[in-house]
Design an enzyme around this catalytic site. Structure first.
Site, PDB file in Angstrom:
ATOM      1  N   ASN A  10      47.528  32.141  34.299  1.00  0.00           N
ATOM      2  CA  ASN A  10      46.274  31.358  34.197  1.00  0.00           C
ATOM      3  C   ASN A  10      45.097  32.374  33.683  1.00  0.00           C
ATOM      4  OD1 ASN A  10      46.293  28.823  35.128  1.00  0.00           O
ATOM      5  ND2 ASN A  10      47.220  29.478  37.085  1.00  0.00           N
ATOM      6  N   HIS A  20      53.851  31.703  42.846  1.00  0.00           N
ATOM      7  CA  HIS A  20      53.025  30.814  41.879  1.00  0.00           C
ATOM      8  C   HIS A  20      54.018  30.132  41.099  1.00  0.00           C
ATOM      9  CE1 HIS A  20      50.184  29.439  38.734  1.00  0.00           C
ATOM     10  NE2 HIS A  20      50.410  28.597  39.567  1.00  0.00           N
ATOM     11  N   SER A  79      47.233  29.415  42.293  1.00  0.00           N
ATOM     12  CA  SER A  79      47.451  29.830  40.850  1.00  0.00           C
ATOM     13  C   SER A  79      46.365  30.744  40.508  1.00  0.00           C
ATOM     14  CB  SER A  79      47.187  28.576  40.132  1.00  0.00           C
ATOM     15  OG  SER A  79      46.035  27.937  40.320  1.00  0.00           O
ATOM     16  N   GLU A 135      55.364  33.538  39.392  1.00  0.00           N
ATOM     17  CA  GLU A 135      54.411  34.810  39.345  1.00  0.00           C
ATOM     18  C   GLU A 135      54.783  35.178  40.907  1.00  0.00           C
ATOM     19  OE1 GLU A 135      50.836  34.548  36.403  1.00  0.00           O
ATOM     20  OE2 GLU A 135      50.767  33.348  38.239  1.00  0.00           O
TER      21      GLU A 135
END
Length: 283
Positions: free
Chosen positions: A190, A140, A119, A152
């Site tokens: 994130n 991800h 992440s 992602e």
């Protein structure tokens, strides 16, 4: 490149759900962990999601068994000799991920793409453990992987355009919406999520407000579908802590760390998976 067979390394919080998404697209998948107990938990997680659909009348019991049979649990790499796409989902520590990628480099065919569910960590640095950095990419998922559509796809410095395109196509095959990201701490989601978490953490520590009150205020205002402290418990305080430290080291006080979270991590209170984090979790 078409993926005829895939593999997932790490059957923990995300592994079973990731395997579920692949088998749901009728692609055979190997689910590996170092401990049979975790493999069994991952298999049971996938089964439970399909069982929910059977209970809701959206799937037959025979179809459930057919899908479950597409997932092969293992504690070794014996089934990795003919995989096309591997997703690593082990703890967010660079040394652990590099060790896994070095092993994958040895046991998978040369054409296989090695993807990380990290992440926040550097794809370029992870790829240094392999002889094929051009075939290493970030892939991800978001929790819960069985429901969240976004993935992602993160390009390291040496990730080839062909690898990126293959990862984007694979995401489409498993019915996910992929966004391409350049390599940067936290990537896209994130970076945003931890920035907002940081402000909530800072407010909580400065005000002394309870976790419950903050979570309730944010959900009542429909700012988030669940409160940030409850979400951290579901994701795992250790996972969020690793990402938080990485972003704090990269950007300083723009990404503050919650000291209470760090203290809980030291005590082994990691959230729902240990029964206690910011909240107490029953069975």
């Amino acid at each position: 490149m078409f993926v005829f067979k895939a593999a997932v390394v790490g059957a923990g919080t995300m592994g079973g759900e990731i395997a579920f998404t692949i088998a749901s697209a009728d692609i055979p998948v190997v689910l590996k962990d170092v401990d049979q107990r975790y493999v069994d938990q991952g298999l049971e997680k996938a089964r439970s999601i399909w069982q929910g659909r059977v209970d809701a009348g959206k799937m037959t019991a025979d179809e459930l068994e057919r899908r479950v049979a597409l997932i092969t649990g293992t504690t070794d790499y014996s089934g990795f000799g003919d995989v096309d796409f591997v997703i690593e989902a082990v703890p967010e520590r660079m040394e652990v991920k590099q060790a896994v990628f070095a092993e994958l480099d040895d046991v998978t065919p040369g054409h296989a793409i090695l993807a990380s569910n990290t992440s926040a960590l550097s794809i370029t640095e992870i790829a240094e453990a392999t002889s094929r950095p051009d075939r290493v990419v970030g892939f991800h998922y978001f929790y819960p992987a069985s429901m969240m559509r976004l993935i992602e796809v993160i390009e390291g410095l040496e990730t080839s355009p062909e690898t990126t395109q293959a990862a984007m196509s694979f995401a489409q095959t498993i019915r996910k919406l992929a966004i391409r990201c350049d390599e940067a701490p936290g990537f896209v989601v994130n970076r945003i999520l931890n920035s907002s978490f940081g402000e909530v953490f800072r407010f909580q520590e400065e005000s002394g407000a309870s976790f419950e009150a903050i979570d309730r205020a944010m959900t009542d205002a429909k700012a988030t579908p669940m409160g940030p402290f409850f979400l951290v418990d579901l994701l795992g305080l250790d996972t969020v802590g690793h990402v938080g430290r990485y972003l704090h080291e990269s950007f300083g006080d723009r990404f503050p760390l919650h000291q209470g979270m760090l203290e809980r991590i030291e005590r082994g209170e990691l959230g729902a998976k240990t029964g206690k984090g910011f909240y107490e979790h029953g069975k």
